[in-house]
Design a protein around this motif. Sequence first.
Motif, PDB file in Angstrom:
ATOM      1  N   LEU A 848       0.811  -1.220   0.000  1.00  0.00           N
ATOM      2  CA  LEU A 848       0.000   0.000   0.000  1.00  0.00           C
ATOM      3  C   LEU A 848       0.841   1.266   0.000  1.00  0.00           C
ATOM      4  CD1 LEU A 848      -2.806  -1.032   2.496  1.00  0.00           C
ATOM      5  CD2 LEU A 848      -2.763  -1.243   0.008  1.00  0.00           C
ATOM      6  N   ASP A 849       2.142   1.138   0.221  1.00  0.00           N
ATOM      7  CA  ASP A 849       3.013   2.325   0.257  1.00  0.00           C
ATOM      8  C   ASP A 849       3.639   2.614  -1.092  1.00  0.00           C
ATOM      9  OD1 ASP A 849       2.497   2.697   2.928  1.00  0.00           O
ATOM     10  OD2 ASP A 849       4.137   1.375   3.563  1.00  0.00           O
ATOM     11  N   THR A 850       3.135   1.999  -2.111  1.00  0.00           N
ATOM     12  CA  THR A 850       3.676   2.276  -3.437  1.00  0.00           C
ATOM     13  C   THR A 850       3.232   3.645  -3.902  1.00  0.00           C
ATOM     14  OG1 THR A 850       1.762   1.178  -4.411  1.00  0.00           O
ATOM     15  CG2 THR A 850       3.732  -0.158  -4.070  1.00  0.00           C
ATOM     16  N   ALA A 851       3.838   4.089  -4.973  1.00  0.00           N
ATOM     17  CA  ALA A 851       3.528   5.409  -5.517  1.00  0.00           C
ATOM     18  C   ALA A 851       2.124   5.403  -6.108  1.00  0.00           C
ATOM     19  CB  ALA A 851       4.576   5.786  -6.567  1.00  0.00           C
ATOM     20  N   TRP A 852       1.767   6.599  -6.636  1.00  0.00           N
ATOM     21  CA  TRP A 852       0.438   6.741  -7.240  1.00  0.00           C
ATOM     22  C   TRP A 852       0.236   5.744  -8.373  1.00  0.00           C
ATOM     23  CZ3 TRP A 852      -3.648   9.369  -5.612  1.00  0.00           C
ATOM     24  CH2 TRP A 852      -4.728   9.563  -6.503  1.00  0.00           C
ATOM     25  N   ASP A 913     -10.213   7.411   4.815  1.00  0.00           N
ATOM     26  CA  ASP A 913      -8.780   7.709   4.840  1.00  0.00           C
ATOM     27  C   ASP A 913      -8.359   8.143   3.451  1.00  0.00           C
ATOM     28  OD1 ASP A 913      -6.121   7.956   5.279  1.00  0.00           O
ATOM     29  OD2 ASP A 913      -5.746   5.856   5.827  1.00  0.00           O
ATOM     30  N   ALA A 914      -7.932   9.416   3.354  1.00  0.00           N
ATOM     31  CA  ALA A 914      -7.485   9.955   2.060  1.00  0.00           C
ATOM     32  C   ALA A 914      -6.002  10.282   2.092  1.00  0.00           C
ATOM     33  CB  ALA A 914      -8.290  11.204   1.711  1.00  0.00           C
ATOM     34  N   SER A 915      -5.245   9.678   2.986  1.00  0.00           N
ATOM     35  CA  SER A 915      -3.820   9.985   3.095  1.00  0.00           C
ATOM     36  C   SER A 915      -3.048   9.568   1.848  1.00  0.00           C
ATOM     37  CB  SER A 915      -3.238   9.297   4.337  1.00  0.00           C
ATOM     38  OG  SER A 915      -3.452   7.894   4.255  1.00  0.00           O
ATOM     39  N   ASN A 916      -3.610   8.664   1.041  1.00  0.00           N
ATOM     40  CA  ASN A 916      -2.896   8.271  -0.181  1.00  0.00           C
ATOM     41  C   ASN A 916      -2.820   9.406  -1.195  1.00  0.00           C
ATOM     42  OD1 ASN A 916      -5.711   8.073  -0.554  1.00  0.00           O
ATOM     43  ND2 ASN A 916      -5.429   6.708  -2.284  1.00  0.00           N
ATOM     44  N   LEU A 917      -3.591  10.482  -1.027  1.00  0.00           N
ATOM     45  CA  LEU A 917      -3.480  11.625  -1.930  1.00  0.00           C
ATOM     46  C   LEU A 917      -2.138  12.319  -1.813  1.00  0.00           C
ATOM     47  CD1 LEU A 917      -7.036  13.248  -1.692  1.00  0.00           C
ATOM     48  CD2 LEU A 917      -6.172  11.640  -3.384  1.00  0.00           C
ATOM     49  N   LEU A 918      -1.453  12.142  -0.665  1.00  0.00           N
ATOM     50  CA  LEU A 918      -0.125  12.742  -0.499  1.00  0.00           C
ATOM     51  C   LEU A 918       0.894  12.101  -1.424  1.00  0.00           C
ATOM     52  CD1 LEU A 918      -0.030  13.025   3.406  1.00  0.00           C
ATOM     53  CD2 LEU A 918      -0.422  14.865   1.758  1.00  0.00           C
ATOM     54  N   LEU A 919       0.560  10.864  -1.924  1.00  0.00           N
ATOM     55  CA  LEU A 919       1.509  10.190  -2.813  1.00  0.00           C
ATOM     56  C   LEU A 919       1.584  10.851  -4.177  1.00  0.00           C
ATOM     57  CD1 LEU A 919       0.588   6.478  -1.966  1.00  0.00           C
ATOM     58  CD2 LEU A 919       2.478   7.843  -1.066  1.00  0.00           C
ATOM     59  N   GLN A 920       0.591  11.702  -4.487  1.00  0.00           N
ATOM     60  CA  GLN A 920       0.659  12.429  -5.742  1.00  0.00           C
ATOM     61  C   GLN A 920       1.746  13.504  -5.726  1.00  0.00           C
ATOM     62  OE1 GLN A 920      -3.534  13.691  -5.883  1.00  0.00           O
ATOM     63  NE2 GLN A 920      -3.706  12.514  -7.784  1.00  0.00           N
ATOM     64  N   HIS A 929       2.333  19.042   3.837  1.00  0.00           N
ATOM     65  CA  HIS A 929       0.927  19.084   3.485  1.00  0.00           C
ATOM     66  C   HIS A 929       0.131  18.175   4.396  1.00  0.00           C
ATOM     67  CE1 HIS A 929       2.585  20.845  -0.181  1.00  0.00           C
ATOM     68  NE2 HIS A 929       1.341  21.187  -0.578  1.00  0.00           N
ATOM     69  N   GLU A 930      -1.122  18.475   4.529  1.00  0.00           N
ATOM     70  CA  GLU A 930      -2.040  17.626   5.271  1.00  0.00           C
ATOM     71  C   GLU A 930      -3.367  17.540   4.501  1.00  0.00           C
ATOM     72  OE1 GLU A 930      -2.916  19.245   9.055  1.00  0.00           O
ATOM     73  OE2 GLU A 930      -3.398  21.245   8.299  1.00  0.00           O
ATOM     74  N   ILE A 931      -4.150  16.488   4.793  1.00  0.00           N
ATOM     75  CA  ILE A 931      -5.384  16.213   4.059  1.00  0.00           C
ATOM     76  C   ILE A 931      -6.542  16.919   4.750  1.00  0.00           C
ATOM     77  CG2 ILE A 931      -6.967  14.426   3.245  1.00  0.00           C
ATOM     78  CD1 ILE A 931      -4.270  14.435   1.856  1.00  0.00           C
ATOM     79  N   TRP A 932      -7.329  17.678   3.931  1.00  0.00           N
ATOM     80  CA  TRP A 932      -8.510  18.365   4.437  1.00  0.00           C
ATOM     81  C   TRP A 932      -9.738  17.946   3.612  1.00  0.00           C
ATOM     82  CZ3 TRP A 932      -9.694  21.472   8.515  1.00  0.00           C
ATOM     83  CH2 TRP A 932      -8.616  21.835   9.332  1.00  0.00           C
ATOM     84  N   TYR A 933     -10.891  17.920   4.313  1.00  0.00           N
ATOM     85  CA  TYR A 933     -12.173  17.574   3.707  1.00  0.00           C
ATOM     86  C   TYR A 933     -13.104  18.783   3.765  1.00  0.00           C
ATOM     87  CZ  TYR A 933     -10.723  12.695   4.488  1.00  0.00           C
ATOM     88  OH  TYR A 933     -10.054  11.513   4.506  1.00  0.00           O
ATOM     89  N   GLN A 934     -13.934  18.915   2.761  1.00  0.00           N
ATOM     90  CA  GLN A 934     -15.017  19.901   2.759  1.00  0.00           C
ATOM     91  C   GLN A 934     -16.303  19.181   2.340  1.00  0.00           C
ATOM     92  OE1 GLN A 934     -14.562  23.339   0.239  1.00  0.00           O
ATOM     93  NE2 GLN A 934     -16.728  23.902   0.403  1.00  0.00           N
TER      94      GLN A 934
END
Length: 1578
Positions: A848-852, A913-920, A929-934
């Motif tokens: 799961l720690d692979t790139a995008w 969990d949207a932390s995988n967006l940091l892989l972009q 950066h940190e993940i935010w939701y609206q």
Amino acid sequence: MAVPWDFEVADRTGVVVPQGGTVLITGSNLSVKVNGGQHELDTRYDITHPPQFGQIQHLGSNGEWEPVRTFSQRSVDRGEIRYYSSFKELQQENVTDHFKFKVSIEGRVSKELLFPVTVEWLQLTLPKNIPLEISNINRKVLDSGHLQAAAGSVQVAERELFFKLLMPPKKGKLLLGDEVLKSGSMFSQKNVTDSMVSYKPQGRPWEHSQDSFSFSIVVKQVESKGHTFRINLEVDKTHITVTNTGLYVKEGEWTIITKSEFFVQTLDHRIFQYKVTKSPQHGELKLVSSSTSPGSESRATGFTDDDIVSERLIYAHDDSETRWDEFVILASATGLGQQGGVRSPDSEHVSTEIKVSISVELKNDEKPVRVVDKIFHVVRDSQRLLTLADLCYHDPDVDFDDGQLLYTRHGIPNGDLVKATDPTQKLYQFRQEDLREGRVLFKHNGPDSARFLLFVTDGVHYTSSLLEVSVSEAYIHIINNTGLLVHRGRDGFLTTANLSVTTNQDVRTDHEFEFHVVQPPKHGRLLVNNSAFHSFSQHDLKQGHVTYRYNGDGNSDIFNLTVTVKDTSLDVSVCVQVSSEDHQHYSPILHRESLTVEGKPVKLSRGKLQVAQESIDYVHNGSEEFDSLTILANSSELGKQSLPQTLFVTVESVNDEAPVVTANKVLQVWVNSVTEVTRGDLCAEDGDSSPQDLVYWVTPPSNGHLALRSIPGRSIQNFTQAQIDEGQLVFVHSGATSGGFSFQVTDGLNSAPRQIFSVTARALIISLEVNRGLSIFPGSTKPLSSHDLRAVTNDDKAGNRTITFTVVRSPRLGRLLKMYPDSHTEDVSVFTQCLVSEGLILYQHLDLDTAWASEDSFTFTASSPPAELGPEDFRITISRETNESGRQNRLRANTGASVKEGDKVLIDQSKLDASNLLLQLPRPQRSSHEIWYQVTALPHHGTIMVGERNITTEKPYFSQQIVNAFGVTYLHDDSESLADNFTFAVWPNPKNQSTSKPEADFLEEVFTITITPVNDHPPALKTKGLRLTVLQGGRLVVGPEILKVEDIDSPPSEIQYVVIRPPNNGFLAMAHAPDDSAHHFTQADVNNAQVWFIQDGSPSSGVFYFSVTDGEHRPLYKLFHLDVTPISITLVNLTDLLLPQGQTTVPITNTHLSAVTNGGSPQITYRIAQPLQSGHLLIENQVVSSFRQEDLDSGRLSYHMTNLTASEDQLRFSLFTTECNLTEQTLGIRVQPLLWVGSNLKVTNRVAHRLRREDLDATELANRSKSDPTFEVIQPPIHGRLVRRAVDSPVAEEVTQFTQTDINQGQLVLEPQANLTGTHTLNDSFTFLLSADDVQPATGHLAFTIVPPDTLPLQIFTPHVPLVVTGETPVASVFSQKKLRASIIKQTENPGNLTQRKWQGTDFWGQLSGKEPNIDAKVSPTRVTWPYAATKVGVTLSGEAMQPEVSRHPLMVIIPLAAVFLLLLVTVVALCVWMLGRKEDRPNPLIQPKTNLKSPSPRFRAERSGAIPTVTVTPLIRSSGSPAPSMFQPQSYEQPAPLGAGHIEKCAPWEAWVNLDPDMAKLCRQTNPALKHNQYWV
């Protein structure tokens, strides 16, 4: 120094493609070169001008090629771009194709470039098109020597070169193998080369002719123009052409054998003589003198061509129950016909034998016949099955199944018939198959002896009988006990032919008859199935399982048995007679005849089987089968017969037959393979030997060896057929590709001839057809399919060949799994192509720690022994850009949540969990950066909370850190909802910046919430009036429109119904078990039409009591009503039948008589209850006493009157179906008079009306009967009378009979005499009987309306003679008077155009009625205009028709007219003098006309016309005492005043002058009123 990067198209070679084909565009054809060397830049090609004759296609993810306008260099390198030649027309020139494109890399776009495509165009030609010659053969092959096509320079295989049939041949058939080719059919050049295409003429041609068919050439969807292929047909004049279509005849009828059905002819027109060599078995051939009179026939043993052409040959069926017949004819040529030529010596004798088949249509013309007629015995107050042994009917019609005979029972005095499976349901109707299957049960209740009535029908014919029921205590009776005859040293079989019993108890099977051995035999043993037993059943006796084995001395033996059925028993002694072999003798057979069996029981009587010395010989026919025969004893003197008994014959086998090889096919194997030898490849059979006894002895094979499957390495030289049948024999190939072995089969005594078994081998090749790889979303699991990985072999026949993949290098970032039927998975390294095709091999991504985006792969080999392939790589693309079906998100976790209704749930990191967006992001930027939701769309049925804060539109933000640390809470609002969701946007936000959703680079997804409902509402009944109506004996679906309960908390499947008290007039059942009573069902069953109500046939209504609940709340109790509609017949049409007078036959259709029934039996039968008095009913010229509704619908039924003195008849009838009847109905039949009757006849009260032909006209009847029709008055008019009055005589006599001549001569007069007080009109009529010679009488009537006299009529005359009367010429000439009188007399004799009008609401001044006339001025002279001539004499004031003149003497005309004019002149002069003396003006009072004034006759009423003013009349005032004579006054007749004449409200215009009071005359106008331009007074 740094150089800016640039690119150019390095390769643009173009491609070559055949027309209709495809070609890949690879990197060697099209590629881009960057000046920086190797590059990984995204290169795209945008097509600006697509190709003209094809398409650029891309291989999609679904494995299909689709047209594109843009593609990438990566797709080109992967072989996913191709050119497809889609142009389907032929090109005359060598035209090239191309497409133009632009290249774009990282925003840089090249100029427009051209990619050439060379198309190898097809040139479809026909090198060979040679006509086919056919003579004296029925079929000829069309091969490549006659037809051959070519495609020009393009190499096309023969199997891809097709011919399309545009128009098939007309005189024959074009065949591909045995398949007839039609328009649009295709065949290939390969079919032509392999001689699979042939032409078959249709019949023999009568002269040399030519046939043809047109076709086109088709290659790869390219079609040529049309071509024609010709076939030359030559004839053989000596060939016999036989027309033999077979005959068709109805049972018991005859048919003419015509030339179109049977005839023999040749081209040289020979004459044939026919001889019957085999006569028909179920009919006769006959010759008749005329085809319309089959009664004068003679049996035909021979006939000629002329007999067939003249239609004198017929076949008459003998009315037997046979479906077919046949006869054989020998046709011989006796000479040449008139058109024949010179006879050839080689064809002197021309003959042929012909078999003519006859198809017989059977009729249902036989009534059911009772074949079992016996008393039915039953135990008192008990029950017993009613079977075919107690009651049985047979229908002699061979095409009718006796099981379908329908029984209808009526009242049973001592019991009832019920269903055997459910004794609570009564049976009113059942079929004979129910008796056979044991479905009918009799329950006793009542007296010990009774009979009840049964109606039996086959649907057409009905019969009835009585079934007698006898009741007693339980018993067992012996049917027969003949003893047993045993030959010494042999076994004797004890069967029901020797011993059988019966009982009146309810016994369902023969196993319930138990025989117990009380005293065994002394000199032998009883065996059951060759084993010693002390008991057996009647079933064992019927099957022949009981054996007596003699083992002692003496000539007789005896044993005792006790028969037990339930609680009843009976002792039986069986005697055994032993005979020695020496005393055996054979009895002569006195009769031996063949029996013809038609699928029905056949009795053996003396005439068919009779033996002497009380023994029968059985001679075996040599077959290898077990045998048996059934016999019964018949006494023709007593008219009775015994029950059938079965004799069983045991055949001892003798090995006297040699084995026969039934299968010896060439075995096709793969090189170095092990192949099973099956029964279809090699098989031998022997009628008297088992497969285990058939042994194959073989020589060593030349290209391998034979072995058993369990030990394939050990060669064997012999084996059995049983080992082949069990799949144990295999062939192990080695060495040459062709070979085999010789073998011989033996059964130990006999052997089959030696044969050779051939074996051929070919190499098996495996290839990788698809290896596309797999695209997968990170962290997911995806199955492999045949679209991703597929290996195939060249084994076309073995569709189930196993191909095995072996993984030699596992994937790095995941693993391969195999899914089992219970959905659990295990790691796998070896799997088959079948598992891949079924989607049972899965790839699971684990890192799961692979790139995008990343790639994985595994290496494998493929094998299908003896072939192998590999190793090969299978590539796996792992990307979050992958779109997978069913995946709605790209986040690491977006699983949704579940919550109970009204409860709350915590949404934590495992759910969102949207932390995988940091892989972009690049790795260095991820920590900043940190993940935010609206939340962009709030939930509909709940609230989102972060701690104590609600997420709102104004404050929609929360971060992944909050989700990880505390979570987000969803609180449901306790509504009745099953799902909810909210939509959110998520993105990586810099930590040092405020939270704000960017314009781009964000994801938007939906978080779903499943609500588990809580059952807090009880079910509610939605239907009102729980009631259904069902047809008696029918069934009805209990649907939601009848019964519906809803619960917002529970689905229909959880709403349970329980029947507390079942229906008392039927039962509830489920659709899958309609014969079983149902006590439980759900609302879902009701909604899906699974619940039925089955009515038991009783006429009474009923109810059932039920409860319904959802399992949580208290049940709801309800009563459901079941109304029964009885089965009935309704007459929808019962209209009198009208028979036209002069005819004797009229059809009866459904417009006269029609009925419908609501029952299940749609056939309605009408039966005449009382014979018709004056005729009978016919169907196809046959008198019938009953008919059916379809006879009325088709118009086959007619009424034929035989009594021509009657004018009416009555059809009294009853209607019935198999379920109900309707009696005492009557259809009236009346003769309709052949008569014209006028309509809307109006006559004036108390005024004689002369009846004319327009009122009554029977001229057509007179012409048909050549007589004068007579009218006999059978009911005179109520308000008047009919009289006969001669034209020249006033004498009238009342008549009760008159003729058409009386009417034509005007002698019949209708004199109405009605009291019209209080009414305006009165309807009346008179009825008469119309008769004439040679026709039946008919009743008719003439209706008329009596109206009061018209007081103000106006007569309009047709002008003929001018009459001028003016004030200046007071006296008309004698000539004019004579001419006028003659005209009046002429018009009286010849009626002209005469119409009547009333003064339409106007007075003499032309003013509307009701208004006062203007009388201010002096009186104007009145001008009366009489047109050129008078018409016929009109109607008087009272409406009386004017009588003809009595005398025609001239003085009768001159004197009255002279007096009229003289008086008129005096009156006018006196009036003028008097009016001139009046000088004084007076007031204008209203004019009051005097009462009881008599209007002048309307026949002299003038027509007011302004065309020609010819007469001016100035009327004079006369005294009121004596009216002045007037020319308008008619000739008076002595008639009474009309009734009802009262006060006259309005007088005629001239009466305003003639009858005017002198005092009133002074008030009238004396001058003409002023007129407008071009207007004048007349």
